[in-house]
Design a protein around this motif. Structure first.
Motif, PDB file in Angstrom:
ATOM      1  N   PRO A 143       0.794  -1.234   0.000  1.00 52.49           N
ATOM      2  CA  PRO A 143       0.000   0.000   0.000  1.00 52.49           C
ATOM      3  C   PRO A 143       0.826   1.283   0.000  1.00 52.49           C
ATOM      4  O   PRO A 143       0.402   2.290  -0.570  1.00 52.49           O
ATOM      5  N   ASN A 144       2.008   1.235   0.609  1.00 49.22           N
ATOM      6  CA  ASN A 144       2.843   2.451   0.655  1.00 49.22           C
ATOM      7  C   ASN A 144       3.565   2.722  -0.661  1.00 49.22           C
ATOM      8  O   ASN A 144       4.305   3.700  -0.788  1.00 49.22           O
ATOM      9  N   ARG A 145       3.316   1.870  -1.675  1.00 45.76           N
ATOM     10  CA  ARG A 145       3.875   2.112  -3.014  1.00 45.76           C
ATOM     11  C   ARG A 145       2.774   2.319  -4.052  1.00 45.76           C
ATOM     12  O   ARG A 145       2.985   2.147  -5.240  1.00 45.76           O
ATOM     13  N   VAL A 146       1.604   2.697  -3.579  1.00 44.84           N
ATOM     14  CA  VAL A 146       0.476   3.034  -4.454  1.00 44.84           C
ATOM     15  C   VAL A 146       0.040   4.455  -4.122  1.00 44.84           C
ATOM     16  O   VAL A 146      -0.252   4.767  -2.966  1.00 44.84           O
ATOM     17  N   TYR A 147       0.004   5.316  -5.135  1.00 47.29           N
ATOM     18  CA  TYR A 147      -0.267   6.741  -4.901  1.00 47.29           C
ATOM     19  C   TYR A 147      -1.473   7.182  -5.718  1.00 47.29           C
ATOM     20  O   TYR A 147      -1.633   6.793  -6.888  1.00 47.29           O
ATOM     21  N   THR A 148      -2.286   8.042  -5.126  1.00 46.55           N
ATOM     22  CA  THR A 148      -3.436   8.626  -5.826  1.00 46.55           C
ATOM     23  C   THR A 148      -3.545  10.106  -5.474  1.00 46.55           C
ATOM     24  O   THR A 148      -2.942  10.584  -4.508  1.00 46.55           O
ATOM     25  N   GLY A 149      -4.300  10.827  -6.276  1.00 44.98           N
ATOM     26  CA  GLY A 149      -4.622  12.221  -5.980  1.00 44.98           C
ATOM     27  C   GLY A 149      -3.421  13.103  -5.744  1.00 44.98           C
ATOM     28  O   GLY A 149      -2.436  13.069  -6.488  1.00 44.98           O
ATOM     29  N   ALA A 150      -3.473  13.878  -4.673  1.00 42.29           N
ATOM     30  CA  ALA A 150      -2.417  14.851  -4.364  1.00 42.29           C
ATOM     31  C   ALA A 150      -1.097  14.190  -3.991  1.00 42.29           C
ATOM     32  O   ALA A 150      -0.053  14.870  -3.944  1.00 42.29           O
ATOM     33  N   ASP A 151      -1.101  12.883  -3.728  1.00 44.24           N
ATOM     34  CA  ASP A 151       0.142  12.173  -3.379  1.00 44.24           C
ATOM     35  C   ASP A 151       0.984  11.833  -4.603  1.00 44.24           C
ATOM     36  O   ASP A 151       2.115  11.367  -4.469  1.00 44.24           O
ATOM     37  N   ILE A 152       0.436  12.035  -5.804  1.00 46.98           N
ATOM     38  CA  ILE A 152       1.182  11.736  -7.022  1.00 46.98           C
ATOM     39  C   ILE A 152       2.118  12.889  -7.348  1.00 46.98           C
ATOM     40  O   ILE A 152       1.687  14.037  -7.461  1.00 46.98           O
ATOM     41  N   ASN A 153       3.393  12.578  -7.515  1.00 45.89           N
ATOM     42  CA  ASN A 153       4.389  13.594  -7.878  1.00 45.89           C
ATOM     43  C   ASN A 153       4.109  14.125  -9.281  1.00 45.89           C
ATOM     44  O   ASN A 153       3.858  13.356 -10.211  1.00 45.89           O
ATOM     45  N   GLU A 154       4.192  15.449  -9.440  1.00 46.36           N
ATOM     46  CA  GLU A 154       3.933  16.086 -10.734  1.00 46.36           C
ATOM     47  C   GLU A 154       4.864  15.597 -11.829  1.00 46.36           C
ATOM     48  O   GLU A 154       4.529  15.646 -13.018  1.00 46.36           O
ATOM     49  N   ASP A 155       6.035  15.086 -11.460  1.00 46.55           N
ATOM     50  CA  ASP A 155       6.987  14.576 -12.456  1.00 46.55           C
ATOM     51  C   ASP A 155       6.378  13.477 -13.327  1.00 46.55           C
ATOM     52  O   ASP A 155       6.792  13.282 -14.479  1.00 46.55           O
ATOM     53  N   PHE A 156       5.409  12.748 -12.791  1.00 42.77           N
ATOM     54  CA  PHE A 156       4.807  11.650 -13.553  1.00 42.77           C
ATOM     55  C   PHE A 156       3.890  12.141 -14.678  1.00 42.77           C
ATOM     56  O   PHE A 156       3.370  11.338 -15.442  1.00 42.77           O
TER      57      PHE A 156
END
Length: 481
Positions: free
Chosen positions: A21-34
């Motif tokens: 779970p700590n390697r799955v990101y959604t919403g505001a937790d996603i780095n803009e670099d992606f």
């Protein structure tokens, strides 16, 4: 894009169940670099979910969930691409492979190394050197992942002698769009065993499957290496010399050309003067950087003598020998910093760099007239051009840079007209749209004009066989969304 499903909370939980779970990101937790690669002019798009994958099994499980739910997926390495290939233009899921960064094993009986897809080119290159070995592909971006290199069939400086990335891929493990895991290729050095699915994957830019593991050919490192810096008064004389090296039986490891302006920008960027600006009162307008390797110093001395004679007979101002590791490092550090130097002096507007580029490849005897043609077109459109390239294999890097007086829309419009013209000329002289940066979304229109509808349909049909739901890196290489 409306045919794709969105990532729901239920799907997020399904993915968290197969990935930590700590390697799955959604919403505001996603780095803009992606949302983008190194060429922001091709746009930005945020994914709905990012997975930091740590294994083939995690990628396969994520891919199966995406396939079952009709969710688009984009695989991503270090994000150093230059054609928008890893931009998730359909949203959905981005699978980040950079944590899969282990060099797994060397097999010195068969001269191969097995690596995970997220290993950086620089890390493998240095590890090989420490063992007296060499992984010959040498793209300019040393901190790209090997999975990314294979997905674009990256070339680089040593392609002149040793070939591009394709020539060093023996086998790979691949996750298909359905989530199935398969292997293409073998450690053997040749095959006539059916269609080459291995070679189909190489250069497919993550549109057919996700490469998770690679078996790569390596060679013994050359015993001796030496570089020559050869200044010329004009760019025309500089490039015109290139075919003479091959005609005279010399086999340079690398053969690069560069104009004065880009050399000066690079030296400003690295804070060191490496290339002579003026020799005996004659100002240098362009340079060749040539590297030779061999088994003995005597062998290289003979090569240098012959290469120097060729260059001076072709009106070189001088021939400067970089014969120590420090001198060679300095000469190539300046060359390797060209893109960073250009970007450092590029204007930004509306969050986008006013910068675009192409990496056409043309026959060796067409390099000089083609570059002259390009500068003529640039002058017609009032564009600032910086150019350099792999002169030994005809792969040219041509950058156009907007100033602070032009809008993003006007710059893009001029860029489109400029590229329409010079890509058409490249095709006319027997060249191709890309030598190593690939197509992505940024060069798709130019590829279609170059190869025509029959080939574009064949490529799209191949895509549909591998990916019937068209969910893997959609809108790239062969069709638009």
């Amino acid at each position: 894009m409306s045919e794709y499903s969105k990532v729901t909370p239920e799907i997020v939980e399904q993915i968290k169940a197969v990935v930590a779970p700590n390697r799955v990101y959604t919403g505001a937790d996603i780095n803009e670099d992606f949302s983008h690669d190194e060429m922001s002019i091709y746009g930005k798009a945020m994914p709905e979910l990012v997975v930091d994958a740590a294994s083939t099994e995690e990628i396969a499980a994520t891919m199966k969930i995406a396939y079952d739910n009709n969710i688009p997926v984009t695989a991503r390495g270090a994000g150093t691409g230059l054609v928008g290939a890893c931009v998730p233009i359909a949203g959905g899921i981005v699978i980040n492979t950079t944590k899969m960064n282990k060099i797994l094993e060397y097999d010195l009986n068969n001269f191969v190394v097995k690596v995970q897809c997220g290993v950086l080119l620089n890390d493998l290159a240095e590890d090989c050197v420490s063992k007296g070995l060499m992984y010959p592909p040498d793209p300019g971006e040393k901190f790209a992942t090997l999975g990314g290199n294979v997905s674009t069939n990256a070339g680089g400086m040593r392609a002149c002698k040793y070939g591009a990335t394709r020539d060093y891929v023996r086998a790979m493990e691949v996750v298909l769009p359905t989530g199935e895991v398969t292997r293409f290729g073998s450690t053997v050095s040749k095959t006539s065993s059916g269609y080459s699915l291995l070679n189909l994957m190489i250069g497919s830019e993550g549109t057919l499957g996700i490469i998770t593991e690679l078996t790569l050919k390596i060679i013994p490192a050359p015993k001796e290496v030496i570089s020559l810096v050869i200044p010329f008064e004009t760019l025309e004389d500089c490039i015109g010399t290139v075919p003479q090296f091959k005609k005279n039986g010399l086999d340079p490891q690398a053969l690069e050309f560069m104009e004065k302006a880009i050399v000066q920008a690079s030296e400003r960027y690295i804070g060191k003067s490496v290339y002579p600006q003026k020799i005996d009162g004659v100002e240098a307008g362009a340079y060749l950087l040539v590297t030779f390797d061999g088994k003995t110093k005597d062998e290289l001395d003979n090569i240098i003598e012959e290469a120097s004679e060729i260059a001076l007979e072709a009106d070189a101002i001088d021939v400067l020998v970089a014969d120590t590791p420090a001198k060679i490092k300095d000469a190539w550090a300046a060359r390797s910093s060209f893109l960073e130097a250009i970007k450092a002096e590029t204007n930004w507007k509306d969050g986008l760099e006013m910068l675009d580029e192409c990496d056409v490849v043309v026959p060796l005897d067409k390099i000089a007239p083609y570059v002259e043609y390009v500068y003529g077109v640039g002058e017609k459109f009032g564009l600032r051009i910086e150019s350099f390239g792999h002169a030994g294999d005809g792969n040219l890097h041509i950058y156009i840079i907007g100033d602070d007086k032009i809008s993003v829309a006007d710059f893009k419009a001029k860029a489109d007209e400029f590229f329409d013209d010079i890509y058409a000329e490249a095709t006319r002289v027997g060249g191709l749209v890309s030598g190593e940066h690939a197509i992505g979304s940024g060069k798709l229109d130019y590829l279609a004009k170059s190869v025509g509808p029959t080939q574009m349909k064949l490529m799209e049909d191949i895509k549909r066989v591998f990916d019937p739901k068209m969910i893997l890196n959609p809108g790239k290489v062969c069709y638009k969304l």
